[in-house]
Design a protein around this motif. Structure first.
Motif, short mmCIF file in Angstrom:
data_model
loop_
_atom_site.label_atom_id
_atom_site.label_comp_id
_atom_site.label_asym_id
_atom_site.label_seq_id
_atom_site.Cartn_x
_atom_site.Cartn_y
_atom_site.Cartn_z
N THR A 43 -79.63 -50.86 31.42
CA THR A 43 -80.19 -51.20 32.73
C THR A 43 -80.36 -52.69 32.93
O THR A 43 -80.47 -53.16 34.06
CB THR A 43 -81.55 -50.50 32.93
OG1 THR A 43 -82.40 -50.79 31.81
CG2 THR A 43 -81.37 -49.00 33.03
N ASN A 44 -80.40 -53.47 31.89
CA ASN A 44 -80.39 -54.93 31.97
C ASN A 44 -79.27 -55.41 31.07
O ASN A 44 -79.21 -55.04 29.89
CB ASN A 44 -81.71 -55.53 31.48
CG ASN A 44 -82.65 -55.83 32.61
OD1 ASN A 44 -82.24 -55.97 33.74
ND2 ASN A 44 -83.93 -55.91 32.30
N ALA A 45 -78.39 -56.23 31.59
CA ALA A 45 -77.28 -56.71 30.77
C ALA A 45 -76.97 -58.15 31.17
O ALA A 45 -76.19 -58.40 32.08
CB ALA A 45 -76.05 -55.83 30.94
N SER A 46 -77.63 -59.09 30.51
CA SER A 46 -77.38 -60.51 30.78
C SER A 46 -77.50 -61.25 29.46
O SER A 46 -77.77 -60.66 28.41
CB SER A 46 -78.39 -61.06 31.79
OG SER A 46 -79.68 -61.18 31.20
N ARG A 47 -77.32 -62.56 29.50
CA ARG A 47 -77.48 -63.36 28.29
C ARG A 47 -78.94 -63.70 28.04
O ARG A 47 -79.26 -64.35 27.05
CB ARG A 47 -76.64 -64.64 28.37
CG ARG A 47 -75.14 -64.39 28.51
CD ARG A 47 -74.35 -65.58 28.08
NE ARG A 47 -74.50 -65.81 26.65
CZ ARG A 47 -74.26 -66.97 26.04
NH1 ARG A 47 -73.92 -68.03 26.75
NH2 ARG A 47 -74.43 -67.10 24.74
N LEU A 48 -79.83 -63.21 28.92
CA LEU A 48 -81.26 -63.44 28.76
C LEU A 48 -81.99 -62.20 28.25
O LEU A 48 -82.97 -62.30 27.52
CB LEU A 48 -81.89 -63.87 30.09
CG LEU A 48 -81.36 -65.17 30.69
CD1 LEU A 48 -82.06 -65.46 32.01
CD2 LEU A 48 -81.55 -66.33 29.72
N GLU A 49 -81.52 -61.01 28.63
CA GLU A 49 -82.19 -59.78 28.22
C GLU A 49 -81.24 -58.60 28.29
O GLU A 49 -80.42 -58.50 29.21
CB GLU A 49 -83.41 -59.52 29.10
CG GLU A 49 -84.19 -58.27 28.70
CD GLU A 49 -85.46 -58.07 29.51
OE1 GLU A 49 -86.05 -56.98 29.42
OE2 GLU A 49 -85.87 -59.00 30.23
N CYS A 50 -81.38 -57.70 27.33
CA CYS A 50 -80.63 -56.45 27.30
C CYS A 50 -81.62 -55.30 27.17
O CYS A 50 -82.51 -55.35 26.31
CB CYS A 50 -79.67 -56.40 26.12
SG CYS A 50 -78.53 -57.81 26.03
N ALA A 68 -83.36 -63.14 24.86
CA ALA A 68 -82.84 -64.39 24.31
C ALA A 68 -83.91 -65.06 23.46
O ALA A 68 -85.04 -65.22 23.90
CB ALA A 68 -82.39 -65.31 25.44
N ASN A 69 -83.51 -65.46 22.23
CA ASN A 69 -84.48 -66.03 21.32
C ASN A 69 -83.73 -66.68 20.16
O ASN A 69 -82.61 -66.30 19.85
CB ASN A 69 -85.42 -64.94 20.79
CG ASN A 69 -86.71 -65.51 20.25
OD1 ASN A 69 -86.75 -66.10 19.19
ND2 ASN A 69 -87.80 -65.33 20.99
N ARG A 70 -84.38 -67.65 19.52
CA ARG A 70 -83.75 -68.28 18.35
C ARG A 70 -83.71 -67.33 17.16
O ARG A 70 -82.89 -67.49 16.25
CB ARG A 70 -84.47 -69.57 17.99
CG ARG A 70 -85.87 -69.38 17.43
CD ARG A 70 -86.49 -70.70 17.04
NE ARG A 70 -86.79 -71.51 18.20
CZ ARG A 70 -87.33 -72.73 18.13
NH1 ARG A 70 -87.59 -73.26 16.95
NH2 ARG A 70 -87.60 -73.40 19.24
N ASN A 71 -84.60 -66.35 17.14
CA ASN A 71 -84.61 -65.32 16.10
C ASN A 71 -84.24 -63.97 16.72
O ASN A 71 -84.62 -63.68 17.85
CB ASN A 71 -85.99 -65.21 15.45
CG ASN A 71 -86.43 -66.52 14.81
OD1 ASN A 71 -85.66 -67.13 14.09
ND2 ASN A 71 -87.65 -66.94 15.09
N VAL A 173 -76.59 -57.39 23.17
CA VAL A 173 -77.51 -58.08 22.27
C VAL A 173 -76.80 -59.20 21.51
O VAL A 173 -77.34 -60.30 21.32
CB VAL A 173 -78.16 -57.09 21.28
CG1 VAL A 173 -78.94 -57.82 20.19
CG2 VAL A 173 -79.08 -56.12 22.03
N GLY A 174 -75.56 -58.93 21.12
CA GLY A 174 -74.80 -59.94 20.39
C GLY A 174 -74.42 -61.14 21.23
O GLY A 174 -74.05 -62.19 20.70
N ASN A 175 -74.53 -61.01 22.56
CA ASN A 175 -74.15 -62.09 23.46
C ASN A 175 -75.36 -62.84 24.03
O ASN A 175 -75.22 -63.71 24.90
CB ASN A 175 -73.31 -61.52 24.62
CG ASN A 175 -72.58 -62.60 25.39
OD1 ASN A 175 -72.01 -63.52 24.81
ND2 ASN A 175 -72.58 -62.49 26.71
N LEU A 176 -76.57 -62.51 23.57
CA LEU A 176 -77.77 -63.19 24.06
C LEU A 176 -77.79 -64.66 23.66
O LEU A 176 -77.25 -65.03 22.61
CB LEU A 176 -79.02 -62.50 23.49
CG LEU A 176 -79.39 -61.13 24.05
CD1 LEU A 176 -80.50 -60.51 23.21
CD2 LEU A 176 -79.82 -61.21 25.51
N LEU A 177 -78.42 -65.48 24.49
CA LEU A 177 -78.61 -66.88 24.11
C LEU A 177 -79.43 -66.95 22.83
O LEU A 177 -80.30 -66.11 22.58
CB LEU A 177 -79.38 -67.63 25.21
CG LEU A 177 -78.70 -67.82 26.57
CD1 LEU A 177 -79.64 -68.60 27.49
CD2 LEU A 177 -77.38 -68.54 26.44
#
Length: 295
Positions: A43-50, A68-71, A173-177
């Motif tokens: 339902t959410n698919a972006s580089r900020l949140e999945c 999106a997170n460093r960890n 998830v693999g494409n998140l910032l």
């Protein structure tokens, strides 16, 4: 001897009746999508949140999400239509479906139920639940009904139509910032001496901020404040600080950011953060501060 046997029979009968009565009053209300209604959706698919969502008829929605997170991160939320009315615990178990006979159920975790809040679970448990679903098991939540003390609630996640949506979710998830809003919400960019040219570290930082702004269109206002050290004339420093702030604004606009979202100002020699008596201190004072805020 006969009296003892009669008493024993009466005792056994009383126990049997007690068990029967308790079972008839303590039922389990089961909530789970059947094969026909089960749906898993990205339902959410972006580089900020999945977000991977699953509707549970007459109960609510189960959601796995990563931001999106460093960890690397992952969370699970059970979004209930009827929120808890007290504090308690739910036990999370992996239950084998009917078509996998002979596989014993296993306990995954306990989940805290907080009054008037949708319960959630942290990264490790969320990944464990996803793994169980991938293996064809049904993660199920058991807890006492807070509205009817005679009932227990069982909420199951169905594996039907899970795998395709799960693969899309993992790809997302693999494409998140690899950085979050908090990492860039307050950023200090530094400049070369007597110049409006970025340092190398600042160039990398401004590229990160530009990328984030292009993705998060709900972030309406970005404040860009320019500053200088105290060397040179005050009027010259004021002009230089404005040039520095406007350069960053122009950079954002050139890279597709709406100009109305950027407010740039120069403050000249004001608001030093270090001594101007040293080379290092002056370098810190030659800066632009980018501030962003979310409601």
């Amino acid at each position: 001897m006969k009296i003892d046997k009669i008493m024993m029979k009466k005792t056994l009968l009383a126990i049997s009746l007690s068990i029967f009565v308790s079972q008839s009053h303590a039922g389990i209300r089961q909530y789970q999508a059947d094969l026909g209604s089960s749906q898993w959706q990205l339902t959410n698919a972006s580089r900020l949140e999945c977000t991977l969502s699953h509707n549970i008829p007459n109960y609510g929605k189960a959601k796995f999400y990563s931001r999106a997170n460093r960890n690397s991160n992952m969370e699970f939320e059970l979004d209930m239509l009827r929120l808890p009315d007290n504090y308690s615990l739910a036990q999370v178990r992996a239950i084998a479906p009917n078509w996998k006979p002979g596989i014993a159920e296993r306990t995954i975790a306990d989940m805290k139920l907080h009054k008037q809040f949708s319960p959630d679970l942290p990264k490790k448990v969320a990944w464990t639940m996803l793994s169980e679903l991938e293996q064809g098991m049904n993660p199920t939540f058991y807890y006492d009904d807070w509205y009817n003390e005679n009932d227990r609630i069982a909420v199951g996640l169905s594996t039907s139509r899970f795998n395709k949506a799960y693969q899309e979710f993992i790809g997302c998830v693999g494409n998140l910032l690899n950085y979050s809003f908090d990492d860039i919400a307050y950023t200090v960019l530094n400049f070369e001496f007597n110049s409006d040219q970025f340092t190398k570290a600042s160039k990398r930082r401004i590229a990160m901020i530009t990328e984030y702004l292009s993705l998060d269109t709900e972030l309406e206002l970005v404040l860009v404040d320019g500053f200088t050290d105290s060397y040179g004339g005050r009027a010259t420093n004021q002009k230089t600080s404005e040039q520095r702030a406007n350069k960053i604004r122009d950079y954002f606009v050139k890279n597709g950011i709406d100009p109305s979202r950027i407010e740039a100002k120069g403050y000249g020699e004001k608001r030093h953060i270090a001594s101007n008596d040293t080379v290092l201190g002056r370098a810190k004072n030659r800066r632009v501060v980018i501030r962003m805020d979310k409601e």
